[in-house]
Enzyme design. Structure first.
Site, short mmCIF file in Angstrom:
data_model
loop_
_atom_site.label_atom_id
_atom_site.label_comp_id
_atom_site.label_asym_id
_atom_site.label_seq_id
_atom_site.Cartn_x
_atom_site.Cartn_y
_atom_site.Cartn_z
N ASP A 720 0.88 -1.16 0.00
CA ASP A 720 0.00 0.00 0.00
C ASP A 720 0.93 1.23 0.00
OD1 ASP A 720 -2.07 1.78 0.08
OD2 ASP A 720 -3.13 0.83 1.74
C1 BGC Z 1 -5.02 3.39 0.28
C2 BGC Z 1 -5.14 2.48 -0.93
C3 BGC Z 1 -4.94 3.28 -2.18
C4 BGC Z 1 -3.59 3.96 -2.13
C5 BGC Z 1 -3.26 4.78 -3.35
C6 BGC Z 1 -3.76 4.25 0.24
O1 BGC Z 1 -3.83 5.27 1.17
O2 BGC Z 1 -5.05 2.63 1.45
O3 BGC Z 1 -6.37 1.83 -0.93
O4 BGC Z 1 -5.06 2.46 -3.29
O5 BGC Z 1 -3.57 4.84 -1.02
O6 BGC Z 1 -3.98 5.95 -3.39
#
Ligand code: BGC
Length: 776
Positions: A720
């Site tokens: 993530d």
């Molecule tokens: C989130 C993800 C997301 C990623 C990219 C993170 O903060 O948990 O679900 O895809 O950011 O924006």
């Protein structure tokens, strides 16, 4: 703003006749249709709904204007417009289907505009700032109520909720419960109107006692956050243009405290003990003594404007499968759809089992009055096995304990009948022998089927790292472009063999975004022809960048939230919506859609539940598989996330999810397992949180052991975004890319110090290159 525009690449339309599909009329129409399919009619006494043709209505609640189409954070979607409930109902008025008391609406419009002026965020179209709704519920003047009462007997009350990434909801008034102003509004409406309809524009579970147990409120529609055409989809149902067919994918309990996860949800920012173990959602409420009566609306429940008879139910077993057959006849007065649900109950045995578990479902087609559909659902007997994580029957194995397995068929977890098949397992059967992985090290107790607790032993990590094999292929004499692999001139191993360790590390690191890909890219090793594979968020639509000037924003279709989509129980529809979403990704030259999100609804409070499907892992897995197949059918990479146990938002980067191996496998991993085995996603995203003391992205047991080893996953694993784990440890675990940037110097240093081998880095980099080869 300067540069806004030049961030975008030209994008070639993919629609018919050279038209854009992104945010197109046909996609918006599909979004509306999907919305009507997942809304759940929770209550409908005395045929309150649908309203009669030409009926007069008074609409209460600022939510009729301040419509919440979806949640916030990375799941927010920028669509060209949002149709609110008032507008939706006015469209029906223009077709003479109903008449709105407009003086009341004018009052709300004036209030709404006035509140917006005082709030710059609201003016920009935001409904909330952080966890607060910006627009407050106004108090309707008495004389206006009196005039509304003269106009009509029928009132609609709109209640809305918002939540988002990075924060959790609260078990308080104004969130799980009605706010004081809302409660006052409901009271006033109750005193003055005879026919009352409640509409819930929410992204997660809220209190439902206030309408279930209130005679004066005749109908309640759980409309969810239903995307950009949500207001019109609601009006479609209110008028009876569409007969609701959504069914709950979560249990609605009478109080927040009744959810077993509630007790320790906020104990610590640093850890969460999953003490309720496998007894999540209806597995808890249907099993634990006395818990049934704490349910307001059970899992699987949802009304229709018609009545269905589910009959001629049979179930037959052979060695491998159970086949369930039944007939569904529409015996009511309107065409509609029903959802047939199959549950099993396993013998309680030594391990203890939930009273019922979902194992199959099927939604009927639109059945005309008097029409019958024949339904067949096939179940795999081995899928009824439980995981033994303490060796009561067979250590670290999925086992079918001896005894009788019952099969139930119906239209909710409560309203189902036992089939005549008495499937007997004569002796304990080991269905699959595994090894212990991701076992807990620090959670002391787990719930049993009687609601009491068992001591849960702690375990050390035990799996030795298996070092990736060296690539022995000989690099081509001249530097070769990746295209040479596509044409078959060289093999992928030969291609990889020419890359220096620094280049391999670069491939394992996020790169700058291209075009509208605002979350960075994979790949991007230009000198070898490895393309930038742009990534972008979902799941309720392609989440583009919102410029201050609308000219600089690519507006996309905002689909209903994932929970609503799950409530359709319609895998074909979920596929169709995901495929349309995938086309919007493709049309905008992005390669990887960070969708679906599929964590389990462990607690109503998780701020991102609207992005996730259900409290049930089977349904979650099926819905996710349909999404992945839809997206990848247009050769865009789907990215199921967040792997795994990201069931809380507060301090999600440091919070340790402490869970037994059984609950992990049967509840929190099961959806991912189904999705991987059925739909083969090209990318998977690990989560921010720790799992039993270890960062998920650094967990060799989770990624290489379970995901790749046990389930045979071959695709890319990404972190993530901006997590706080060590890049080189992630690569050793089999987490191929760190997003949005890698720690390239640190990985190189670790390599030079002998902490990670070139083979280990190359194994990850190779999977990134393989992804590029899969894309068009
Ligand atoms: C989130 C993800 C997301 C990623 C990219 C993170 O903060 O948990 O679900 O895809 O950011 O924006």
């Amino acid at each position: 703003m300067k540069w806004d525009r030049i961030k975008y690449q030209p994008c070639v339309p993919l629609g018919a006749d050279g038209k854009l599909l992104t945010g197109s009329k046909e996609h918006i129409e599909l979004s509306r249709k999907a919305a009507t399919e997942g809304m759940v009619l929770l209550k409908n006494e005395n045929e309150t709904l649908p309203i009669k043709k030409g009926e007069r209505i008074a609409i209460f609640g600022i939510g009729q204007l301040d419509y919440i189409k979806g949640g916030g954070g990375s799941g927010e979607v920028y669509s060209k417009y949002t149709r609110n409930i008032y507008e939706g109902l006015k469209i029906k008025e223009s077709e003479n289907k109903l008449f709105v008391f407009d003086d009341l609406a004018k009052f709300y419009i004036k209030e709404y505009e006035a509140q917006k002026v005082n709030n710059p965020l609201a003016l920009k179209g935001f409904s909330q700032s952080n966890s607060e709704l910006i627009i407050q519920e106004p108090i309707v003047p008495k004389d206006l109520i009196n005039r509304a009462k003269l106009y009509t007997d029928t009132a609609i009350i709109c209640i809305r909720r918002f939540s988002g990434e990075g924060w959790d909801r609260k078990s308080e008034k104004g969130d799980f419960y009605l706010s004081e102003d809302e409660a006052k509004l409901v009271e006033t409406v109750k005193q003055n109107f005879k026919r009352i309809i409640a509409i819930l524009d929410v992204g997660g579970i809220i209190d439902s006692v206030w309408f279930k147990e209130e005679e004066k409120i005749g109908a309640a529609l759980l409309a969810w956050q239903a995307g950009m055409e949500g207001g019109l989809a609601i009006a479609d149902i209110i008028c009876g243009d569409v007969n609701p067919s959504g069914k709950l994918v979560d249990t609605f309990a009478k109080k927040f405290e009744y959810y077993p996860s509630s007790e320790h949800f906020n104990d610590s920012e640093d850890y969460v003990d999953y003490n309720e173990d496998i007894y999540v959602g209806y597995r808890y409420f249907e099993t634990i003594p006395d818990a049934q009566k704490r349910v307001c609306y059970p899992f699987g429940f949802g009304l229709s404007f018609t009545v269905f008879d589910i009959h001629s139910i049979t179930a037959n077993a052979n060695d491998e499968f159970i086949t369930v057959n039944c007939k569904v006849t529409n015996i009511g007065k309107m065409a509609g759809k029903e959802v047939i649900q199959v549950y099993f109950s396993a013998p309680k045995g030594k391990l203890g089992k939930p009273s019922k578990q979902l194992i199959g479902f099927k939604k009927t087609k639109l059945l005309e009055v008097g029409e019958t559909e024949f339904i067949t659902i096939k179940l795999k007997i081995d899928d009824m096995a439980s995981f033994d994580d303490t060796g009561k029957v067979q250590m670290s194995a999925y086992v079918l304990e001896k005894g009788e397995y019952k099969i139930f068929v119906g239209n909710s977890v409560r309203n189902c009948v036992e089939t005549e098949l008495a499937f007997k397992q004569k002796s304990n059967k080991t269905v699959k022998q595994l090894v212990q992985r991701c076992a807990p090290y620090n959670i002391k107790r787990r719930m049993k089927q009687d609601g009491e607790y068992d001591y849960l032993p702690s375990y050390d990590r035990r799996e030795a790292l298996v070092i990736a094999k060296e690539n022995t292929a000989v690099a081509p004499p001249e530097k070769k472009n990746l295209y040479a692999v596509v044409t078959g001139e060289i093999t992928l191993d030969e291609f990889m063999a020419q890359l220096k360790v620094e280049e391999l590390i670069e491939l394992c690191s996020g790169q700058r975004g291209m075009g509208i890909a605002n979350t960075g890219s994979f790949g991007g090793l230009d000198s070898y022809g490895i393309p930038y594979m742009g990534t972008i968020d979902g799941p309720a639509g392609v989440r583009t960048y919102k410029g201050d000037n609308p000219v600089n924003t690519v507006y996309t279709t905002c689909w209903p939230c994932a929970t609503l989509m799950a409530c359709t129980w319609d895998e074909d529809l979920i596929f169709t919506v995901a495929r349309a979403g995938g086309m919007e990704v493709k049309e905008n030259n992005v390669a990887v859609w960070l969708t679906p999100a599929m964590n389990i609804h462990r607690s109503p409070l998780c701020g991102r539940n609207f992005e996730y499907f259900s409290e049930d892992p089977f349904l979650t897995g099926k819905a996710a598989a349909a999404v992945i197949k839809g997206i990848q059918s247009v050769r865009i990479a789907a990215t199921p996330k967040h792997f795994c146990c990201n069931n809380k938002e507060v301090n999600r980067n440091d919070s340790d999810s402490r869970v037994s191996e059984r609950a992990l496998r049967e509840i929190y991993l099961k959806g991912f397992e189904i999705a991987v085995k059925e739909a083969d996603p090209w990318v998977i995203m690990t989560s921010y949180n720790l799992l039993n003391g270890e960062e998920t992205s650094e967990s060799y047991e989770l990624i290489t052991g379970i995901l790749r080893g046990e389930w045979g996953y071959k695709g890319v694993v990404t972190t993530d975004w901006c997590n706080n784990s060590k890049h080189y440890k992630e690569l050793k675990a089999g987490n191929d890319i760190k997003m949005p940037f890698g720690e390239q110097k640190e990985v190189l240093k670790a390599y030079k110090e002998g902490k990670i081998s070139k083979a280990e880095i190359e194994a990850c980099a190779k999977r990134v290159v393989e992804l590029a080869l899969k894309l068009d």
